[in-house]
Design a protein around this motif. Structure first.
Motif, PDB file in Angstrom:
ATOM      1  N   LEU A  30      82.316  19.914   0.113  1.00  0.00           N
ATOM      2  CA  LEU A  30      82.342  21.302   0.580  1.00  0.00           C
ATOM      3  C   LEU A  30      81.463  22.197  -0.294  1.00  0.00           C
ATOM      4  N   ARG A  31      81.525  21.998  -1.607  1.00  0.00           N
ATOM      5  CA  ARG A  31      80.676  22.794  -2.506  1.00  0.00           C
ATOM      6  C   ARG A  31      79.198  22.564  -2.175  1.00  0.00           C
ATOM      7  N   ASN A  32      78.833  21.334  -1.907  1.00  0.00           N
ATOM      8  CA  ASN A  32      77.442  21.027  -1.567  1.00  0.00           C
ATOM      9  C   ASN A  32      77.053  21.594  -0.206  1.00  0.00           C
ATOM     10  N   ARG A  33      77.987  21.639   0.734  1.00  0.00           N
ATOM     11  CA  ARG A  33      77.697  22.268   2.031  1.00  0.00           C
ATOM     12  C   ARG A  33      77.469  23.766   1.866  1.00  0.00           C
ATOM     13  N   VAL A  34      78.227  24.396   0.959  1.00  0.00           N
ATOM     14  CA  VAL A  34      78.025  25.819   0.674  1.00  0.00           C
ATOM     15  C   VAL A  34      76.611  26.030   0.128  1.00  0.00           C
ATOM     16  N   LYS A  35      76.224  25.206  -0.827  1.00  0.00           N
ATOM     17  CA  LYS A  35      74.878  25.325  -1.413  1.00  0.00           C
ATOM     18  C   LYS A  35      73.802  25.090  -0.358  1.00  0.00           C
ATOM     19  N   ASN A  36      74.007  24.088   0.484  1.00  0.00           N
ATOM     20  CA  ASN A  36      73.036  23.789   1.529  1.00  0.00           C
ATOM     21  C   ASN A  36      72.931  24.928   2.535  1.00  0.00           C
ATOM     22  N   SER A  37      74.052  25.490   2.935  1.00  0.00           N
ATOM     23  CA  SER A  37      74.006  26.575   3.920  1.00  0.00           C
ATOM     24  C   SER A  37      73.364  27.828   3.334  1.00  0.00           C
ATOM     25  N   LEU A  38      73.553  28.065   2.032  1.00  0.00           N
ATOM     26  CA  LEU A  38      72.862  29.188   1.391  1.00  0.00           C
ATOM     27  C   LEU A  38      71.361  28.915   1.339  1.00  0.00           C
ATOM     28  N   ALA A  39      70.995  27.679   1.106  1.00  0.00           N
ATOM     29  CA  ALA A  39      69.572  27.317   1.103  1.00  0.00           C
ATOM     30  C   ALA A  39      68.957  27.518   2.489  1.00  0.00           C
ATOM     31  N   GLN A  40      69.738  27.282   3.552  1.00  0.00           N
ATOM     32  CA  GLN A  40      69.231  27.503   4.904  1.00  0.00           C
ATOM     33  C   GLN A  40      68.973  28.986   5.161  1.00  0.00           C
ATOM     34  N   ILE A  41      69.817  29.846   4.596  1.00  0.00           N
ATOM     35  CA  ILE A  41      69.565  31.288   4.691  1.00  0.00           C
ATOM     36  C   ILE A  41      68.254  31.602   3.985  1.00  0.00           C
ATOM     37  N   ASP A  42      68.061  31.011   2.804  1.00  0.00           N
ATOM     38  CA  ASP A  42      66.827  31.231   2.052  1.00  0.00           C
ATOM     39  C   ASP A  42      65.593  30.787   2.842  1.00  0.00           C
ATOM     40  N   VAL A  43      65.703  29.686   3.571  1.00  0.00           N
ATOM     41  CA  VAL A  43      64.584  29.207   4.387  1.00  0.00           C
ATOM     42  C   VAL A  43      64.199  30.273   5.419  1.00  0.00           C
ATOM     43  N   GLN A  44      65.202  30.836   6.078  1.00  0.00           N
ATOM     44  CA  GLN A  44      64.918  31.851   7.102  1.00  0.00           C
ATOM     45  C   GLN A  44      64.406  33.157   6.473  1.00  0.00           C
ATOM     46  N   LEU A  45      64.960  33.535   5.319  1.00  0.00           N
ATOM     47  CA  LEU A  45      64.470  34.740   4.643  1.00  0.00           C
ATOM     48  C   LEU A  45      63.024  34.540   4.209  1.00  0.00           C
ATOM     49  N   LYS A  46      62.687  33.345   3.761  1.00  0.00           N
ATOM     50  CA  LYS A  46      61.300  33.044   3.358  1.00  0.00           C
ATOM     51  C   LYS A  46      60.390  33.143   4.573  1.00  0.00           C
ATOM     52  N   ARG A  47      60.856  32.616   5.695  1.00  0.00           N
ATOM     53  CA  ARG A  47      60.046  32.690   6.921  1.00  0.00           C
ATOM     54  C   ARG A  47      59.782  34.151   7.281  1.00  0.00           C
ATOM     55  N   ARG A  48      60.829  34.964   7.201  1.00  0.00           N
ATOM     56  CA  ARG A  48      60.650  36.385   7.513  1.00  0.00           C
ATOM     57  C   ARG A  48      59.715  37.032   6.503  1.00  0.00           C
ATOM     58  N   ASN A  49      59.896  36.702   5.223  1.00  0.00           N
ATOM     59  CA  ASN A  49      59.016  37.275   4.188  1.00  0.00           C
ATOM     60  C   ASN A  49      57.561  36.878   4.387  1.00  0.00           C
ATOM     61  N   ASP A  50      57.320  35.686   4.914  1.00  0.00           N
ATOM     62  CA  ASP A  50      55.955  35.253   5.183  1.00  0.00           C
ATOM     63  C   ASP A  50      55.345  36.012   6.363  1.00  0.00           C
ATOM     64  N   LEU A  51      56.165  36.426   7.312  1.00  0.00           N
ATOM     65  CA  LEU A  51      55.670  37.160   8.482  1.00  0.00           C
ATOM     66  C   LEU A  51      55.379  38.628   8.167  1.00  0.00           C
ATOM     67  N   ILE A  52      56.107  39.190   7.215  1.00  0.00           N
ATOM     68  CA  ILE A  52      56.017  40.629   6.960  1.00  0.00           C
ATOM     69  C   ILE A  52      54.616  41.098   6.553  1.00  0.00           C
ATOM     70  N   PRO A  53      53.897  40.423   5.643  1.00  0.00           N
ATOM     71  CA  PRO A  53      52.551  40.925   5.310  1.00  0.00           C
ATOM     72  C   PRO A  53      51.636  41.021   6.529  1.00  0.00           C
ATOM     73  N   ASN A  54      51.729  40.068   7.448  1.00  0.00           N
ATOM     74  CA  ASN A  54      50.915  40.133   8.670  1.00  0.00           C
ATOM     75  C   ASN A  54      51.312  41.326   9.523  1.00  0.00           C
TER      76      ASN A  54
END
Length: 185
Positions: A30-54
């Motif tokens: 469960l602890r590892n699933r929490v870490k993984n799900s937080l990492a998935q949020i980071d993936v989407q935030l990174k995607r959004r951050n990559d789109l913003i300069p354009n």
């Protein structure tokens, strides 16, 4: 008789050991699933951050005098990139969401910008990414709920305390976004 008692004690000991191992492994999973799900949020935030300069560059061409709004979006994006904890990420993400709302509100005043295919594509990609971020937040909170419940419920709470499993924080929306919006015609 002594042999039967010994066998019963060994079986009881094996059951206790298997139960302890199962509870520990469940907490780790469960602890590892929490870490993984937080990492998935980071993936989407990174995607959004990559789109913003354009997006900012596209808007600059049409609405260059809206410098304050563009700077706020850039500043908020930097805040998300520099966040290190769940609380910091949540706060920075909420700030960026507000800045993007302001940017899109400004874009409404520029018909040529709204008709620009680059802007439309970026806006569509950001909208899609926002949906993915919302889903990732929901999934993260579901996993945190299950993990925290396991850390608090008997008998796994004893294992959690023994091995220092700590409860995780939920990804929360700010108070301003919890208010019911007022619709006027």
């Amino acid at each position: 008789m002594d042999m039967l008692l010994t066998v019963v004690l060994i079986i009881c000991l094996i059951i206790i050991i298997v139960t302890i191992v199962h509870m520990y492994n469940n907490l780790v999973g469960l602890r590892n699933r929490v870490k993984n799900s937080l990492a998935q949020i980071d993936v989407q935030l990174k995607r959004r951050n990559d789109l913003i300069p354009n997006l900012v560059e596209t808007v600059k061409g049409y609405a260059g005098h809206e410098k304050g709004v563009l700077e706020e979006v850039t500043k908020a994006r930097t805040g998300v990139m520099n966040a290190t904890t769940v609380e910091e990420t949540s706060a920075a993400d909420n700030h960026l969401t507000g800045a993007l709302k302001t940017l899109f509100a400004v874009a409404e005043n520029y018909p040529d910008l709204k008709a620009n295919s680059n802007f439309q594509q970026l806006q569509s990609e950001l909208s899609d990414t926002e949906d993915k971020i919302a889903y990732a937040r929901q999934f993260y909170n579901d996993v945190v709920l299950k993990y925290n419940n396991t850390c608090q419920q008997f008998p796994s709470n004893m294992m959690a305390k023994l091995f220092r499993f700590k409860e995780e924080a939920f990804f929360e929306a700010p108070e301003s976004e919890r208010e019911v919006p007022e619709v006027k015609f």
